[in-house]
Design a protein around this motif. Structure first.
Motif, short mmCIF file in Angstrom:
data_model
loop_
_atom_site.label_atom_id
_atom_site.label_comp_id
_atom_site.label_asym_id
_atom_site.label_seq_id
_atom_site.Cartn_x
_atom_site.Cartn_y
_atom_site.Cartn_z
N ASP A 47 24.74 -30.41 44.06
CA ASP A 47 25.83 -29.46 44.25
C ASP A 47 25.69 -28.59 45.49
O ASP A 47 26.43 -27.63 45.67
N ARG A 48 24.72 -28.89 46.36
CA ARG A 48 24.54 -28.07 47.55
C ARG A 48 23.92 -28.87 48.67
O ARG A 48 23.40 -29.97 48.46
N THR A 49 23.96 -28.31 49.86
CA THR A 49 23.40 -28.98 51.03
C THR A 49 21.88 -28.88 51.04
O THR A 49 21.28 -28.08 50.31
N VAL A 50 21.26 -29.68 51.91
CA VAL A 50 19.82 -29.59 52.11
C VAL A 50 19.44 -28.17 52.49
O VAL A 50 18.50 -27.58 51.94
N LEU A 51 20.18 -27.59 53.45
CA LEU A 51 19.89 -26.21 53.86
C LEU A 51 20.07 -25.25 52.68
O LEU A 51 19.27 -24.32 52.51
N GLY A 52 21.09 -25.46 51.87
CA GLY A 52 21.29 -24.62 50.70
C GLY A 52 20.11 -24.66 49.76
O GLY A 52 19.68 -23.62 49.22
N HIS A 53 19.55 -25.84 49.54
CA HIS A 53 18.37 -25.96 48.68
C HIS A 53 17.18 -25.22 49.28
O HIS A 53 16.42 -24.55 48.56
N VAL A 54 16.99 -25.35 50.60
CA VAL A 54 15.86 -24.68 51.25
C VAL A 54 16.01 -23.16 51.13
O VAL A 54 15.04 -22.45 50.82
N ILE A 55 17.22 -22.66 51.36
CA ILE A 55 17.45 -21.21 51.22
C ILE A 55 17.16 -20.76 49.80
O ILE A 55 16.46 -19.77 49.57
N MET A 56 17.67 -21.49 48.82
CA MET A 56 17.46 -21.15 47.42
C MET A 56 15.97 -21.14 47.07
O MET A 56 15.49 -20.25 46.35
N ARG A 57 15.23 -22.08 47.58
CA ARG A 57 13.80 -22.15 47.30
C ARG A 57 13.04 -21.01 47.99
O ARG A 57 12.09 -20.48 47.42
N CYS A 58 13.47 -20.64 49.18
CA CYS A 58 12.84 -19.48 49.84
C CYS A 58 13.13 -18.20 49.08
O CYS A 58 12.26 -17.33 48.95
N GLN A 59 14.34 -18.07 48.57
CA GLN A 59 14.70 -16.88 47.79
C GLN A 59 13.89 -16.79 46.50
O GLN A 59 13.73 -15.70 45.94
N ALA A 60 13.36 -17.92 46.04
CA ALA A 60 12.58 -17.94 44.80
C ALA A 60 11.10 -17.64 45.02
O ALA A 60 10.34 -17.55 44.04
N ILE A 61 10.68 -17.50 46.27
CA ILE A 61 9.28 -17.15 46.55
C ILE A 61 9.11 -15.66 46.25
O ILE A 61 9.73 -14.81 46.87
N GLU A 62 8.27 -15.34 45.29
CA GLU A 62 8.23 -14.00 44.71
C GLU A 62 8.00 -12.90 45.73
O GLU A 62 8.63 -11.83 45.67
N SER A 63 7.10 -13.09 46.67
CA SER A 63 6.73 -12.02 47.59
C SER A 63 7.65 -11.89 48.80
O SER A 63 7.53 -10.94 49.57
N VAL A 64 8.53 -12.85 48.99
CA VAL A 64 9.46 -12.81 50.13
C VAL A 64 10.50 -11.72 49.89
O VAL A 64 11.16 -11.70 48.85
N THR A 65 10.63 -10.82 50.84
CA THR A 65 11.59 -9.71 50.68
C THR A 65 12.92 -10.00 51.36
O THR A 65 13.95 -9.47 50.95
N HIS A 66 12.91 -10.85 52.40
CA HIS A 66 14.14 -11.17 53.12
C HIS A 66 14.09 -12.62 53.59
O HIS A 66 13.01 -13.15 53.88
N VAL A 67 15.26 -13.24 53.68
CA VAL A 67 15.39 -14.59 54.21
C VAL A 67 16.41 -14.56 55.34
O VAL A 67 17.46 -13.93 55.22
N ILE A 68 16.10 -15.24 56.44
CA ILE A 68 17.04 -15.34 57.55
C ILE A 68 16.98 -16.76 58.11
O ILE A 68 15.91 -17.37 58.16
N VAL A 69 18.13 -17.28 58.50
CA VAL A 69 18.20 -18.60 59.11
C VAL A 69 18.31 -18.42 60.63
O VAL A 69 19.16 -17.67 61.11
N ALA A 70 17.43 -19.08 61.36
CA ALA A 70 17.42 -18.98 62.82
C ALA A 70 17.93 -20.29 63.39
O ALA A 70 17.31 -21.35 63.23
N THR A 71 19.07 -20.24 64.07
CA THR A 71 19.66 -21.43 64.64
C THR A 71 20.00 -21.19 66.11
O THR A 71 19.64 -20.15 66.68
N SER A 72 20.69 -22.14 66.71
CA SER A 72 20.99 -22.03 68.15
C SER A 72 22.39 -21.49 68.38
O SER A 72 23.19 -21.32 67.46
N THR A 73 22.70 -21.26 69.64
CA THR A 73 24.03 -20.78 70.02
C THR A 73 25.01 -21.92 70.25
O THR A 73 26.16 -21.68 70.59
N LEU A 74 24.58 -23.16 70.06
CA LEU A 74 25.47 -24.30 70.25
C LEU A 74 26.60 -24.27 69.22
O LEU A 74 26.38 -23.91 68.06
N GLY A 75 27.77 -24.72 69.64
CA GLY A 75 28.92 -24.72 68.75
C GLY A 75 28.72 -25.55 67.50
O GLY A 75 29.21 -25.20 66.42
N GLU A 76 27.96 -26.65 67.62
CA GLU A 76 27.74 -27.50 66.46
C GLU A 76 26.94 -26.79 65.37
O GLU A 76 26.99 -27.21 64.20
#
Length: 242
Positions: A26-55
């Motif tokens: 029900d979600r993208t690969v990136l969605g699963h990775v974000i969800m799994r990072c959010q489940a790491i107990e000690s992590v206080t913030h999650v941010i996705v770092a990508t490029s300035t390309l339009g794609e």
């Protein structure tokens, strides 16, 4: 202490273009990775770092869907991207996660963090031990180490892969290696080729029921289906600089 998971993501994969936006359940690969990072107990913030390309607009839209921030920077200079994303988030410690790891185990990542906090150094990794399957890799380092790398790293691969300047300079940085109790590096669980996709898709079809499953669950399925790991057994990981 602000422990920030920075997920590097882009659409332009050479061996499997658009891989992070492929759908697993029900979600993208990136969605699963974000969800799994959010489940790491000690992590206080999650941010996705990508490029300035339009794609990579799609990456930002997907991050917003999960309520996490995004930072846009250089396509090739990922170290630069990490540095400014970490600075924007006022990170004390940075967890480096790549978006091609939809089987990332939050429990293993948390164990790496706790091992690091028990004896804080500049850098620690589960990948350097070569005892975990590729795809469960977690790196943690201080903002000070990242800042020094950003200032001093000059070789192209050091800036493209973020952390080599740290772990290849033990005379400058102190670091730890987090090891598994047994060597399970024969399994390849990262997503970089069509063969990787075939294996990961099979695993998700069996295990994913709308909630996170863990490495021990994956291991059990692979033991029950010994032919599955052969699907991508011949895939060669790209080396630094390739």
């Amino acid at each position: 202490m602000r422990i920030v998971a920075i997920i590097q993501a882009r659409m332009g994969s050479t061996r499997l273009p658009g891989k992070v936006m492929k759908t697993l359940g029900d979600r993208t690969v990136l969605g699963h990775v974000i969800m799994r990072c959010q489940a790491i107990e000690s992590v206080t913030h999650v941010i996705v770092a990508t490029s300035t390309l339009g794609e990579d607009d799609a990456i930002c839209i997907e991050a917003e869907k999960y309520g996490v921030s995004h930072y846009r920077g250089s396509q090739r200079n990922v170290l630069d991207r990490y540095y400014y994303a970490a600075k924007e988030m006022e990170a004390d410690l940075i967890l480096r996660i790549t978006s091609d790891c939809p089987l990332l185990d939050p429990l293993i990542s948390e164990a790496v963090i706790q091992d690091f906090l028990a004896e804080i150094c500049d850098y620690s990794s589960s990948g350097l031990s070569n005892t975990f399957p590729r795809g469960l890799d977690t790196e943690i380092f201080t903002f000070a180490a990242l800042e020094k790398s950003h200032r001093e790293a000059t070789v192209e691969y050091e800036r493209e892969h973020v952390t080599p300047y740290i772990y290849q300079h033990p005379e400058i940085f102190t670091f730890r290696t987090y090891s598994n109790q047994k060597d399970e590096s024969r399994f390849r669980l990262t997503l970089d080729t069509p063969q990787d996709w075939e294996l990961i898709r099979k695993i998700y079809e069996v295990l994913y029921k709308g909630e996170i499953f863990y490495w021990e669950d994956v291991y059990r399925v692979l033991q029950e289906n010994p032919e599955w790991p052969l699907i991508n057994a011949e895939v060669q990981q790209k080396k630094l600089g390739e």
